[in-house]
Scaffold this active site. Structure first.
Site, PDB file in Angstrom:
ATOM      1  N   HIS A 167      -1.675   7.992  -4.079  1.00  0.00           N
ATOM      2  CA  HIS A 167      -0.948   7.270  -3.032  1.00  0.00           C
ATOM      3  C   HIS A 167       0.114   6.403  -3.685  1.00  0.00           C
ATOM      4  O   HIS A 167      -0.183   5.558  -4.524  1.00  0.00           O
ATOM      5  CB  HIS A 167      -1.909   6.421  -2.197  1.00  0.00           C
ATOM      6  N   GLU A 215       0.156   2.395  -4.298  1.00  0.00           N
ATOM      7  CA  GLU A 215      -0.971   1.749  -4.978  1.00  0.00           C
ATOM      8  C   GLU A 215      -0.662   1.562  -6.461  1.00  0.00           C
ATOM      9  O   GLU A 215      -1.299   2.170  -7.327  1.00  0.00           O
ATOM     10  CB  GLU A 215      -2.250   2.554  -4.705  1.00  0.00           C
ATOM     11  N   ARG A 218       3.179   5.902   1.285  1.00  0.00           N
ATOM     12  CA  ARG A 218       1.855   6.364   0.852  1.00  0.00           C
ATOM     13  C   ARG A 218       1.800   7.835   0.454  1.00  0.00           C
ATOM     14  O   ARG A 218       1.162   8.218  -0.526  1.00  0.00           O
ATOM     15  CB  ARG A 218       0.873   6.108   2.003  1.00  0.00           C
ATOM     16  N   HIS A 229      -7.496   4.341  -6.906  1.00  0.00           N
ATOM     17  CA  HIS A 229      -6.691   3.909  -5.762  1.00  0.00           C
ATOM     18  C   HIS A 229      -6.693   2.389  -5.655  1.00  0.00           C
ATOM     19  O   HIS A 229      -7.344   1.698  -6.421  1.00  0.00           O
ATOM     20  CB  HIS A 229      -7.299   4.459  -4.465  1.00  0.00           C
ATOM     21  N   GLU A 236     -11.464   1.926  -5.624  1.00  0.00           N
ATOM     22  CA  GLU A 236     -10.432   1.162  -4.924  1.00  0.00           C
ATOM     23  C   GLU A 236     -10.370  -0.178  -5.642  1.00  0.00           C
ATOM     24  O   GLU A 236     -11.307  -0.968  -5.595  1.00  0.00           O
ATOM     25  CB  GLU A 236     -10.804   0.957  -3.445  1.00  0.00           C
TER      26      GLU A 236
END
Lengths: 359, 278
Positions: free
Chosen positions: A89, A92, A149, A220, A294
């Site tokens: 993405h 990020e 994104r 991410h 994440e």
């Protein structure tokens, strides 16, 4: 005249000096545009030619090479592998920063740390610093593009928007949950599984040699989570308990570094249901330990994490990733060897005893 | 004897070798709720909403906690106080007849600026029915004595006397997350005003954060309070969308932030395919 020559010489020397100094001081705690990341990758090969090679394994929609760094010691033996990708993405940014930090870290530690050296002998690390290169470059264009994104493919002809969500495009329960078929949506999964060249590059490369991979990590942000497969609420990975145990071990390792809490769980439990993720695809290929990280933060800065948080974020994430990698490695290498050795010795001893008796 | 030993050894080696990697997931009931051309509202998949005691790590409790955060910021936030959820300890959810769903949460919240934590009990009600109805929240926050009160009134005074050139500041001021220290109170104001919107827009199927305070401008006013115009970008986690809002809001140390006008902006940018630049 002599003054001119003298000046030029001094300038030349300082230019060379500056170039050398610059080379030795890549700033891992700043965000880098794609051109700098590409140069950095080439530099890693130059600095560690015996351990690092660049592998080009696909092209983005805009025809840029998708490359990874393959890092490991050449033993001549058949090796297993660890996969890490960052930047699926585009917005990020902390993820590609982490991939670069990770590479620097393993290259620094294997020379002095016996465990890392052992792992480098048994395993090759395949690290893709930026997978969605077109998207990443787009987020650097100007302030209005920073929060992009998806990738930059144009999508179906009747669509007025760009981009497919690469992390919904993999062939894993594709198009079922957590997607929108509005092609302008940020979770648009594409026209079919692996329709996007960036996703296809991964599935072709990893898929053609899936048996060597012990571990597949996809990085991410944001949210401070460690996600285990599957994203679909009706499916549970056969080794869910193991994944949770290892994931929790990683979260604990992260917490020990700077006290940050990372929550561990399957995506439909702790975040939301989704389908077509790279992690799910990898697990379905049989790669046993697949996780989504994440990274920071929890929403205060969200995607625009300040540069002064790059270092602590990378340090804690490295600790977490290393926990998983070490587990994956030891399960296959030290663990089995130790078990076999113990088994062998106990048999030989028993044979020795019975043999003596028999004779 | 030796042969038997070899066989035993071989068997044992096999057993202690690489563990089985089961590949496919349990063959499932073909998922009937998935129609390729539908746009699944997350609500559809989650028909059976979590009821009773909630797992504090799971999304129902976490989303409800985020709503409490937005509520606390609208009531207690200031240019020098920003509140965040730290941990959810426990939670409970139940259906209320046909009118909606009620949550009870125990959580810890954090003053992000001073990094002080306190526990908080909260009650939420998400109304059911047509259209977007904002949730109702009850939660208390202890305003411990910090110098935020003094700093707020100093800041207000500063702004009253000198309407600084705030126009067209993008906060964070660059794409790298950097905000100049003296711009931070304005960034906090933008977040507080956004909290009104995030609170209003929240449901059990959303999780909002501020992605960017794109623009904040101080306006001239005859009133006692200060007036601002701002444009913020919200990130909605479940859909992953970025939503633009424009707001007109007032602030005074005594009254806090009050949003006077708000307007959701369409994101025209996404809808235009333009010639690609390389």
């Amino acid at each position: 005249m002599l003054d001119c020559v003298g000046m030029s010489f001094v300038l030349l020397l300082s230019a060379v000096g500056a170039a050398t100094v610059e080379r030795a001081q890549y700033d891992y705690y700043k965000y880098h545009p794609m051109s700098e990341i590409t140069s950095w990758m080439e530099q890693m090969v130059k600095d560690h030619p015996d351990v690092v090679t660049v592998v080009k394994y696909g092209k983005t929609y805009e025809s840029r090479d998708i490359s990874l760094l393959k890092i490991g010691l050449n033993t001549g033996k058949e090796k297993k592998a660890i996969w890490m990708d960052c930047g699926i993405h585009a917005r990020e940014w902390i993820a590609p920063a982490f991939c670069q930090y990770f590479v620097r870290e393993i290259l620094q530690t294997y020379k002095t740390d016996a465990k890392m050296e052992e792992m480098m002998k048994n395993v090759d690390f395949y690290v893709t610093p930026v997978l969605n290169i077109d998207g990443y470059i787009y987020t650097w264009e100007n302030k209005t593009t920073r929060l992009w994104r998806k990738n930059r493919s144009p999508g179906p002809e009747d669509c007025s928007c760009y981009g497919t969500d690469l992390n919904r495009n993999f062939d894993a329960n594709w198009g079922t949950v957590g997607v929108s078929f509005d092609c302008c949506s940020n979770t648009y999964p594409g026209t079919k599984p692996a329709s996007e060249p960036e996703a296809k590059a991964v599935t072709d490369f990893v898929g053609s040699q899936k048996d060597i991979f012990l571990c597949f990590l996809t990085i991410h942000s944001y949210g401070q989570l460690i996600l285990v497969p599957y994203g679909h609420p009706n499916y549970t990975a056969p080794n869910y308990n193991e994944l949770m145990m290892v994931g929790k071990g990683a979260a604990e390792a992260i917490w020990k570094v700077h006290g940050m809490n990372y929550t561990v769980g399957a995506s439909p439990d702790v975040l939301y249901a989704n389908s077509g993720s790279s992690r799910d695809w990898a697990r379905m290929q049989g790669i046993p330990l697949t996780f989504t990280f994440e990274l920071r933060d929890n929403g205060t800065y969200s995607f625009e994490l300040p540069e002064d948080q790059i270092q602590p974020t990378c340090e804690e994430a490295y600790s977490g990733a290393l926990h998983i990698i070490t587990y994956a490695h030891d399960k296959t290498f030290s663990g089995a060897v130790a078990n076999a050795a113990v088994t062998l010795w106990s048999i030989l001893l028993a044979a020795g005893v019975t043999g003596a008796t028999l004779m | 004897e030796i042969m038997r030993l070899v066989v035993v050894l071989a068997v044992l080696m096999g057993v202690s070798g690489i563990p089985d990697v089961t590949i496919s997931p349990p063959t499932a009931s073909a998922d009937t709720s998935a129609h390729p051309n539908s746009i699944p509202e997350t609500g559809a998949e989650e028909d059976v909403m979590a009821t009773g005691e909630l797992n504090p790590n799971h999304y129902p409790a976490r989303r409800a906690a985020q709503v409490v955060q937005h509520y606390l910021n609208t009531r207690y936030g200031s240019p020098f106080r920003l509140i965040g959820v730290q941990t959810v300890h426990s939670g409970n959810a139940e259906d209320v007849a046909d009118s909606g769903r009620k949550y009870q949460l125990e959580l810890s919240v954090n003053d992000i600026i001073t990094n002080t934590t306190q526990t908080c009990s909260a009650e939420l009600f998400f109304p059911k029915g047509k259209g977007q109805q904002p949730p109702e929240v009850k939660a208390l926050y202890q305003k411990y004595k910090t110098n935020q009160t003094l700093m707020s009134s100093d800041f207000a005074q500063q702004l009253r006397s000198d309407i600084s050139t705030l126009s067209n500041s993008k906060l964070p001021s660059d794409s790298h997350g950097h905000i100049e220290p003296d711009m931070k109170p304005f960034w906090h104001l933008g977040i507080l005003a956004s909290s009104f919107i995030m609170l209003n827009e929240s449901t059990e199927n959303t999780l909002y954060n501020v992605a960017q305070v794109a623009n904040i401008t101080q306006l001239t006013t005859e009133e006692d309070h200060l007036e601002f115009d701002c444009h913020t970008l919200l990130h909605e986690m479940v859909s992953q969308e970025i939503i633009h809002w424009k707001m007109l809001f007032t602030w005074s140390p005594a009254e806090g932030v009050k949003v006077v006008q708000m307007k959701r902006l369409p994101h025209r940018h996404e809808r235009e395919k333009s010639p690609k630049t390389n």
